[in-house]
Design an enzyme around this catalytic site. Sequence first.
Site, PDB file in Angstrom:
ATOM      1  N   THR A 130      39.789  37.510  16.853  1.00  0.00           N
ATOM      2  CA  THR A 130      39.577  38.495  17.914  1.00  0.00           C
ATOM      3  C   THR A 130      38.585  39.502  17.386  1.00  0.00           C
ATOM      4  OG1 THR A 130      41.289  39.961  17.107  1.00  0.00           O
ATOM      5  CG2 THR A 130      41.951  38.341  18.742  1.00  0.00           C
TER       6      THR A 130
ATOM      7  N   GLU B 252      44.881  35.572  21.775  1.00  0.00           N
ATOM      8  CA  GLU B 252      46.183  35.305  21.158  1.00  0.00           C
ATOM      9  C   GLU B 252      47.006  34.293  21.943  1.00  0.00           C
ATOM     10  OE1 GLU B 252      44.697  38.143  21.330  1.00  0.00           O
ATOM     11  OE2 GLU B 252      45.105  39.406  19.573  1.00  0.00           O
TER      12      GLU B 252
ATOM     13  N   LYS C 258      44.662  59.786  30.485  1.00  0.00           N
ATOM     14  CA  LYS C 258      45.901  60.550  30.639  1.00  0.00           C
ATOM     15  C   LYS C 258      45.553  61.976  31.035  1.00  0.00           C
ATOM     16  CE  LYS C 258      47.900  57.430  27.373  1.00  0.00           C
ATOM     17  NZ  LYS C 258      46.860  56.918  26.475  1.00  0.00           N
TER      18      LYS C 258
ATOM     19  N   TRP D  64      48.680  59.145  34.757  1.00  0.00           N
ATOM     20  CA  TRP D  64      47.722  58.127  34.324  1.00  0.00           C
ATOM     21  C   TRP D  64      46.701  57.830  35.410  1.00  0.00           C
ATOM     22  CZ3 TRP D  64      50.323  53.553  31.320  1.00  0.00           C
ATOM     23  CH2 TRP D  64      50.909  54.065  30.156  1.00  0.00           C
TER      24      TRP D  64
HETATM   25  P1  AMP Z   1      40.185  38.665  24.383  1.00  0.00           P
HETATM   26  O1  AMP Z   1      41.213  38.376  23.394  1.00  0.00           O
HETATM   27  O2  AMP Z   1      38.874  39.056  23.781  1.00  0.00           O
HETATM   28  O3  AMP Z   1      40.024  37.574  25.368  1.00  0.00           O
HETATM   29  O4  AMP Z   1      40.676  39.959  25.200  1.00  0.00           O
HETATM   30  C1  AMP Z   1      41.881  39.968  25.894  1.00  0.00           C
HETATM   31  C2  AMP Z   1      41.965  41.193  26.735  1.00  0.00           C
HETATM   32  O5  AMP Z   1      40.948  41.189  27.738  1.00  0.00           O
HETATM   33  C3  AMP Z   1      43.229  41.319  27.534  1.00  0.00           C
HETATM   34  O6  AMP Z   1      44.300  41.815  26.763  1.00  0.00           O
HETATM   35  C4  AMP Z   1      42.818  42.274  28.652  1.00  0.00           C
HETATM   36  O7  AMP Z   1      42.819  43.613  28.223  1.00  0.00           O
HETATM   37  C5  AMP Z   1      41.391  41.865  28.891  1.00  0.00           C
HETATM   38  N1  AMP Z   1      41.320  40.969  30.051  1.00  0.00           N
HETATM   39  C6  AMP Z   1      41.194  39.640  30.057  1.00  0.00           C
HETATM   40  N2  AMP Z   1      41.100  39.171  31.325  1.00  0.00           N
HETATM   41  C7  AMP Z   1      41.194  40.246  32.146  1.00  0.00           C
HETATM   42  C8  AMP Z   1      41.185  40.437  33.566  1.00  0.00           C
HETATM   43  N3  AMP Z   1      41.028  39.426  34.400  1.00  0.00           N
HETATM   44  N4  AMP Z   1      41.331  41.694  34.021  1.00  0.00           N
HETATM   45  C9  AMP Z   1      41.485  42.744  33.193  1.00  0.00           C
HETATM   46  N5  AMP Z   1      41.485  42.626  31.858  1.00  0.00           N
HETATM   47  C10 AMP Z   1      41.346  41.400  31.332  1.00  0.00           C
END
Ligand code: AMP
Length: 548
Positions: free
Chosen positions: A186, A332, A443, A448
């Site tokens: 990540t 993850e 915040k 929020w």
């Molecule tokens: P990654 O591990 O780089 O794919 O990032 C994952 C994170 O991306 C998630 O925990 C969310 O915060 C964000 N995320 C992924 N898909 C969406 C979505 N459709 N809408 C809002 N946030 C998203």
Amino acid sequence: MLRGLMMDRPLLVSSIIDYAAEIRSDTEVVSARVEGDVHRYTYADSRRRIARLANWLRAYGIRPGDRVATLAWNGYRHFELYFAVAGIGAVCHTINPRLFPEQLVYIVNHADDRLLFLDTTFAPLIEKLADRMPKGMRPVLLCDRAHMPETGLPDPLCYEELLADQSDTIVWPEFDENAACGLCYTSGTTGNPKGVLYSHRSTLLHSMGMLVAGDGIGLRPGQSILPVVPLFHVNAWGLPYVMPLVGTRPVFPGPKLDGPSLFALMDQEKVTAAWGVPTVWLGLAAEMRKQGRAPAGLEIVLTGGSAAPGPLIRELETDFGLDITHGWGMTEMSPVGSLTLLDEGMKRAPAEKRLGWKNSQGRRLFGCDLKIVDDDGNRLPHDGVAFGELLVRGAAVMSAYFNDEAASAAAHDAEGWMRTGDVARIDPDGFLYIVDRTKDVIKSGGEWISSIDLENAAMGHPAIQECAVIAASHPKWAERPLLVAVLKEGRTATADEIRDFLADKVAKWWLPDDVLFVEELPHTATGKLSKLQLRERFKDHVLPTVEG
Ligand code: AMP
């Protein structure tokens, strides 16, 4: 308990390519290459080259559990690596080339990669970092002899030459389905990147979970999907595994991912569905506006990775007749957790209702359990109103980071569910609404404000191309929203116009205290808005609402 009497056959990634080579043998795999041309072969051809590669990897001395890295665009050679490396029990470590060089050096050393397969595009990048790479890690350039670049890389090998001398058959070894098959880091915004180690079992179960969504996300036999979502990050949302299972024709886009190039490739190859992050669709939508149409044959757009702006979904659906599926997931978890899968009845609902569901992050996939909790970890109801931290559980959800005890320690709650770092609500029909990242929510005076909802509303303004809302510090309210926007080419707008536009769309106390216009917004290595960079850039910005 009475034990069932069924065979205990391991779920292995190699079974996917064997199935495709046999049952989907003639389905084409199309790749726009770094070389500049378009390459075509079938799944059966692919299986033969995968066998050659696997045989070479073994001859070179790659053993089960060894990590083999890739640094490559979406194309057939990258696809071959996924299966050859995993097939022999080694681990395919996909690297995101957009990471900062420091992060790249960290992960290659942390993973202790033995080989690095790279597109010629990335030779200069690795050349510069060569003396900080793991000792003995051999680079292999993904090209033939004629395309080998002049390079200062130590002892580079040539991919096509390695394959040439090998047998094109292989009987895959059988081993424990819990063995690792893939590794992806990540690109965490703080601290070192963290490695997620997928298993054969989790990968197969995730793929089967995706099959449930099938038709609605373009997974149809013989039809074409263009994965803009990269093979170098989170398994391209599972596409390299599910496309061969279904017999879907991949059209890999290679390095050119701008709106006009994608439009042209989709047009030429009659692509039915395309998958990618919202930034990509903003670029494609601009091109569609210019051309006054969608690419020929395009029906489905799957968007995920960050919140898709509502106005973008509306425009693609109503102006261009496309069917949008919005998904949510994480590195993850393999990574897809939910998709806006609508029941037949829902599909026939009035447009506004349908668009409402499509603006959610969708309903969970089979095998992915969701819960939302309050600050004390108590479960909140799925009533569409209560919101709190989102946690997940499932056979394709990470149990610990790779060799990283400190990061792993905080990743789960006492019941073993994994923390997502997202704040969400879930409605009685199971639709998930991501309110924000816990780090990004604003915040204000103890209440929020969802940066995502505010961005969504602002994206409806006709002059805004892209925008981000971040928290700016405020002596009275602690934090107040600051909107940072990029305007569409040739358009103008003032801060007051934007605020007026928002006035009837969000609560009055949500209105941004200031609106700033910039040329470009920073994005992370995975195409998300980098709010961390934005917060850093505007940390000294004094809001006009702060009394002097
Ligand atoms: P990654 O591990 O780089 O794919 O990032 C994952 C994170 O991306 C998630 O925990 C969310 O915060 C964000 N995320 C992924 N898909 C969406 C979505 N459709 N809408 C809002 N946030 C998203």
